[in-house]
Scaffold this active site. Structure first.
Site, PDB file in Angstrom:
ATOM      1  N   TYR A 132       0.806  -1.290   0.065  1.00 56.98           N
ATOM      2  CA  TYR A 132      -0.063   0.019  -0.061  1.00 56.98           C
ATOM      3  C   TYR A 132       1.093   1.221   0.051  1.00 56.98           C
ATOM      4  O   TYR A 132       0.600   2.094  -0.858  1.00 56.98           O
ATOM      5  CB  TYR A 132      -0.974   0.068   1.107  1.00 56.98           C
ATOM      6  CG  TYR A 132      -1.815   1.258   1.357  1.00 56.98           C
ATOM      7  CD1 TYR A 132      -1.509   2.381   2.126  1.00 56.98           C
ATOM      8  CD2 TYR A 132      -2.881   1.652   0.533  1.00 56.98           C
ATOM      9  CE1 TYR A 132      -2.051   3.473   2.390  1.00 56.98           C
ATOM     10  CE2 TYR A 132      -3.608   2.680   0.472  1.00 56.98           C
ATOM     11  CZ  TYR A 132      -3.211   3.736   1.367  1.00 56.98           C
ATOM     12  OH  TYR A 132      -3.708   4.886   1.262  1.00 56.98           O
ATOM     13  N   LYS A 136       1.250   4.123  -2.950  1.00 57.26           N
ATOM     14  CA  LYS A 136       0.926   5.521  -3.083  1.00 57.26           C
ATOM     15  C   LYS A 136       1.924   6.246  -3.315  1.00 57.26           C
ATOM     16  O   LYS A 136       2.034   7.377  -3.929  1.00 57.26           O
ATOM     17  CB  LYS A 136       0.588   6.031  -1.480  1.00 57.26           C
ATOM     18  CG  LYS A 136      -0.784   5.296  -1.099  1.00 57.26           C
ATOM     19  CD  LYS A 136      -2.005   5.742  -1.959  1.00 57.26           C
ATOM     20  CE  LYS A 136      -2.539   7.099  -1.740  1.00 57.26           C
ATOM     21  NZ  LYS A 136      -3.793   7.399  -2.587  1.00 57.26           N
TER      22      LYS A 136
HETATM   23  N1  LIG Z   1      -8.078   6.132   5.356  1.00 58.52           N
HETATM   24  C1  LIG Z   1      -7.147   7.242   5.426  1.00 58.52           C
HETATM   25  O1  LIG Z   1      -7.051   7.169   6.760  1.00 58.52           O
HETATM   26  C2  LIG Z   1      -6.378   7.567   4.438  1.00 58.52           C
HETATM   27  C3  LIG Z   1      -6.783   7.753   2.971  1.00 58.52           C
HETATM   28  N2  LIG Z   1      -5.996   8.111   1.989  1.00 58.52           N
HETATM   29  C4  LIG Z   1      -6.199   8.321   0.738  1.00 58.52           C
HETATM   30  O2  LIG Z   1      -7.450   8.687   0.581  1.00 58.52           O
HETATM   31  C5  LIG Z   1      -8.296   8.514  -0.563  1.00 58.52           C
HETATM   32  C6  LIG Z   1      -9.647   7.754  -0.297  1.00 58.52           C
HETATM   33  O3  LIG Z   1      -9.539   6.861   0.789  1.00 58.52           O
HETATM   34  P1  LIG Z   1     -10.752   6.547   1.729  1.00 58.52           P
HETATM   35  O4  LIG Z   1     -11.851   7.426   1.729  1.00 58.52           O
HETATM   36  O5  LIG Z   1      -9.861   6.274   3.217  1.00 58.52           O
HETATM   37  O6  LIG Z   1     -10.945   5.036   1.319  1.00 58.52           O
HETATM   38  P2  LIG Z   1     -12.349   4.513   0.534  1.00 58.52           P
HETATM   39  O7  LIG Z   1     -12.072   2.993   0.365  1.00 58.52           O
HETATM   40  O8  LIG Z   1     -13.669   5.056   1.493  1.00 58.52           O
HETATM   41  O9  LIG Z   1     -12.485   5.325  -0.565  1.00 58.52           O
HETATM   42  C7  LIG Z   1     -12.036   4.864  -2.001  1.00 58.52           C
HETATM   43  C8  LIG Z   1     -12.891   4.920  -3.247  1.00 58.52           C
HETATM   44  O10 LIG Z   1     -12.227   4.431  -4.065  1.00 58.52           O
HETATM   45  C9  LIG Z   1     -13.048   3.611  -5.043  1.00 58.52           C
HETATM   46  N3  LIG Z   1     -12.259   2.699  -5.850  1.00 58.52           N
HETATM   47  C10 LIG Z   1     -11.641   1.807  -5.501  1.00 58.52           C
HETATM   48  N4  LIG Z   1     -11.097   1.090  -6.467  1.00 58.52           N
HETATM   49  C11 LIG Z   1     -11.524   1.548  -7.486  1.00 58.52           C
HETATM   50  C12 LIG Z   1     -11.074   1.488  -8.865  1.00 58.52           C
HETATM   51  N5  LIG Z   1     -10.820   0.243  -9.234  1.00 58.52           N
HETATM   52  N6  LIG Z   1     -11.920   2.223  -9.726  1.00 58.52           N
HETATM   53  C13 LIG Z   1     -12.659   3.256  -9.382  1.00 58.52           C
HETATM   54  N7  LIG Z   1     -13.020   3.585  -8.100  1.00 58.52           N
HETATM   55  C14 LIG Z   1     -12.451   2.741  -7.274  1.00 58.52           C
HETATM   56  C15 LIG Z   1     -13.853   2.876  -3.916  1.00 58.52           C
HETATM   57  O11 LIG Z   1     -14.978   2.495  -4.326  1.00 58.52           O
HETATM   58  C16 LIG Z   1     -14.100   4.087  -2.860  1.00 58.52           C
HETATM   59  O12 LIG Z   1     -15.315   4.858  -3.142  1.00 58.52           O
HETATM   60  C17 LIG Z   1      -7.474   7.132  -1.026  1.00 58.52           C
HETATM   61  O13 LIG Z   1      -6.539   7.300  -2.296  1.00 58.52           O
HETATM   62  C18 LIG Z   1      -6.361   6.779   0.142  1.00 58.52           C
HETATM   63  O14 LIG Z   1      -5.082   6.426  -0.218  1.00 58.52           O
HETATM   64  C19 LIG Z   1      -4.947   8.978   2.525  1.00 58.52           C
HETATM   65  C20 LIG Z   1      -4.587   8.956   3.856  1.00 58.52           C
HETATM   66  C21 LIG Z   1      -5.509   8.522   4.889  1.00 58.52           C
HETATM   67  C1  LIG Z   2      -2.336  -2.796  17.493  1.00 58.26           C
HETATM   68  C2  LIG Z   2      -3.728  -2.380  16.703  1.00 58.26           C
HETATM   69  C3  LIG Z   2      -4.310  -3.667  16.344  1.00 58.26           C
HETATM   70  C4  LIG Z   2      -3.529  -1.572  15.584  1.00 58.26           C
HETATM   71  C5  LIG Z   2      -4.854  -0.746  15.348  1.00 58.26           C
HETATM   72  C6  LIG Z   2      -4.732   0.600  14.774  1.00 58.26           C
HETATM   73  C7  LIG Z   2      -4.455   0.057  13.046  1.00 58.26           C
HETATM   74  C8  LIG Z   2      -5.452  -0.569  12.425  1.00 58.26           C
HETATM   75  C9  LIG Z   2      -4.051   1.631  12.528  1.00 58.26           C
HETATM   76  C10 LIG Z   2      -3.181   2.333  13.079  1.00 58.26           C
HETATM   77  C11 LIG Z   2      -2.474   3.317  12.150  1.00 58.26           C
HETATM   78  C12 LIG Z   2      -3.534   3.385  11.132  1.00 58.26           C
HETATM   79  C13 LIG Z   2      -3.069   3.815   9.835  1.00 58.26           C
HETATM   80  C14 LIG Z   2      -2.362   5.373   9.659  1.00 58.26           C
HETATM   81  O1  LIG Z   2      -3.696   6.205  10.066  1.00 58.26           O
HETATM   82  C15 LIG Z   2      -2.122   5.717   8.285  1.00 58.26           C
HETATM   83  C16 LIG Z   2      -3.065   5.291   7.003  1.00 58.26           C
HETATM   84  C17 LIG Z   2      -2.947   6.049   5.916  1.00 58.26           C
HETATM   85  C18 LIG Z   2      -3.629   5.765   4.925  1.00 58.26           C
HETATM   86  O2  LIG Z   2      -3.516   6.051   3.902  1.00 58.26           O
HETATM   87  C19 LIG Z   2      -4.531   4.571   4.715  1.00 58.26           C
HETATM   88  C20 LIG Z   2      -4.940   4.146   6.221  1.00 58.26           C
HETATM   89  C21 LIG Z   2      -3.629   4.156   7.280  1.00 58.26           C
HETATM   90  C22 LIG Z   2      -2.829   2.936   6.497  1.00 58.26           C
HETATM   91  C23 LIG Z   2      -4.187   3.718   8.662  1.00 58.26           C
HETATM   92  C24 LIG Z   2      -4.802   2.309   8.837  1.00 58.26           C
HETATM   93  C25 LIG Z   2      -5.134   1.732  10.052  1.00 58.26           C
HETATM   94  C26 LIG Z   2      -3.784   1.811  11.184  1.00 58.26           C
HETATM   95  C27 LIG Z   2      -2.931   0.882  10.508  1.00 58.26           C
END
Ligand SMILES: NC(=O)C1=CN([C@@H]2O[C@H](COP(=O)(O)OP(=O)(O)OC[C@H]3O[C@@H](n4cnc5c(N)ncnc54)[C@H](O)[C@@H]3O)[C@@H](O)[C@H]2O)C=CC1
Ligand SMILES: CC(C)CCC[C@@H](C)[C@H]1CC[C@H]2[C@@H]3[C@H](O)CC4=CC(=O)CC[C@]4(C)[C@H]3CC[C@]12C
Length: 342
Positions: A132, A136
């Site tokens: 992952y 990214k």
């Molecule tokens: N959740 C987090 O803590 C963080 C997320 N991100 C980034 O934010 C963005 C959104 O992630 P989230 O909202 O957390 O996850 P999410 O899984 O809720 O959103 C991802 C979206 O992408 C769509 N998707 C997945 N595969 C696809 C494909 N092949 N074609 C078209 N659409 C597709 C999914 O249907 C979903 O709507 C991602 O790029 C992720 O890497 C960055 C930092 C932290």
């Molecule tokens: C010891 C426990 C079982 C651990 C539970 C917490 C973990 C599931 C989460 C701790 C840190 C999180 C990640 C972090 O917030 C950075 C992220 C960035 C992204 O782009 C996607 C999500 C994630 C990798 C996030 C995922 C959950 C954790 C690993």
């Protein structure tokens, strides 16, 4: 957020593999909202969706650190999918591209080096093995390298990447899973991470707002913003992952047992490795993907927080939601889930 906060918006296209019912509930006003069910790995579908767009916000991605998808699939969606978006902009003449990157592009790295309140210029050895973060980092590199390419019509492509830290808020599946785990354990969660390990978190509404703002300002200040990266940040407090979650899950009836981890790290790592072995053995029969695995344990135990104002300096970003508002909105969302446990 675009519908509420972008007065010049005429058409909003939502391209996603899975179109949700939320699209039906949008207050669209005079804006034409076009939902397109498509796969970002299919270049022709992306090109058709992008054609004629002024700005693309590319946030689609496979967010998997739990072993649900293969490394090939993660690469195909996150890297090849991003390349498809870039080529679609070039071929159709779209000039502005915002990419949702991640803190993971930087770290925590495989050596467990802490990143303590760092910024976009802080030196740090960004070394990754997990598919992952690797995906990214490669995708972000493609986006930044594409800045300045000539698009159809001869104008330059202007790109930038936003790096959210751990996003929380309405719809956060991990928060939901941890809440139900605590409910199953009689309202208790057992500390596994030292309280001293800070993990950066940012509210989803502020992440969305930063995207809207940079998409607007990218057009006005291409020379300054083009090719740049920006951490997403707000006033969410610096806490351990578990202690931060308790800011939300505590008012929802859960309590965190233990002032320090109840199990030693080596035993937690043994259990994480056991989970990884079970996942591998069971894969032909079922998907076993618990929160605890060697990668998530190492991540959660490595300090990673940001302290920066680059987005404020470059495009006037200020969080739209205070910490109190972000927390209360998330608490309301968790409470509304009650009774809908899977
Ligand atoms: N959740 C987090 O803590 C963080 C997320 N991100 C980034 O934010 C963005 C959104 O992630 P989230 O909202 O957390 O996850 P999410 O899984 O809720 O959103 C991802 C979206 O992408 C769509 N998707 C997945 N595969 C696809 C494909 N092949 N074609 C078209 N659409 C597709 C999914 O249907 C979903 O709507 C991602 O790029 C992720 O890497 C960055 C930092 C932290
Ligand atoms: C010891 C426990 C079982 C651990 C539970 C917490 C973990 C599931 C989460 C701790 C840190 C999180 C990640 C972090 O917030 C950075 C992220 C960035 C992204 O782009 C996607 C999500 C994630 C990798 C996030 C995922 C959950 C954790 C690993």
């Amino acid at each position: 957020m675009l519908l509420q906060r972008e007065p010049r918006l005429r058409e909003l296209r939502v391209f996603d593999l899975h179109l949700g019912p939320w699209l039906e509930e949008l207050q669209t006003g005079p804006v034409q909202v076009t939902a397109i069910q498509g796969d970002v790995t299919q270049a022709h579908e992306v090109t058709a969706a992008v054609a004629g767009a002024h700005v693309v916000i590319h946030t689609a991605g496979l967010v998997d650190v739990f072993g649900r998808a293969s490394s090939e699939t993660i690469h195909e969606v996150n890297v090849q999918g991003t390349q498809n978006v870039i080529e679609a902009c070039v071929q159709t003449g779209t000039q502005f591209l915002v990419y949702t990157s991640s803190m993971e592009v930087v770290g925590p790295n495989i050596k467990g080096h802490p990143f303590y309140r760092g910024n976009e210029d802080t030196p740090y050895e960004a070394a990754h093995r997990h598919p992952y973060p690797r995906s990214k980092a490669l995708a972000e590199q493609l986006v930044l390298e594409a800045n300045g390419r000539k698009v159809h019509g001869g104008l330059p492509l202007v790109t930038c990447a936003l790096r959210p830290t751990g996003i929380y808020g309405e719809g956060h599946q991990i928060m939901r899973d941890i809440y139900y785990q605590g409910q199953r354990l009689g309202g208790r969660l057992f500390r596994a991470i030292p309280a001293s390990v800070e993990h950066g978190r940012v509210y989803v509404g502020n992440v969305a707002w930063m995207h809207v703002l940079v998409a607007r300002e990218l057009q006005q200040q291409a020379a300054l913003l083009g090719g740049q990266v920006y951490f997403c940040y707000d006033s969410s407090p610096y806490k351990s992952y578990e202690d931060f979650n308790m800011e939300i899950l505590g008012p929802c009836g859960l309590r965190l047992v233990g002032a320090r981890p109840l199990l030693p790290y080596w035993l937690l790592m043994f259990l994480a490795l056991l989970n990884a072995l079970l996942q591998w053995l069971l894969r032909p029969l079922l998907l076993y993907a618990p929160l605890l695995n060697p990668y998530t344990l190492a991540m959660a135990n490595t300090t990673f927080t940001v302290s920066t104002n680059k987005a404020q300096r470059h495009f006037g970003y200020e969080p739209l939601f205070s910490w109190e508002d972000s927390r209360n909105r998330t608490i309301r969302w968790v409470r509304a889930m009650d009774g809908s446990a899977p």
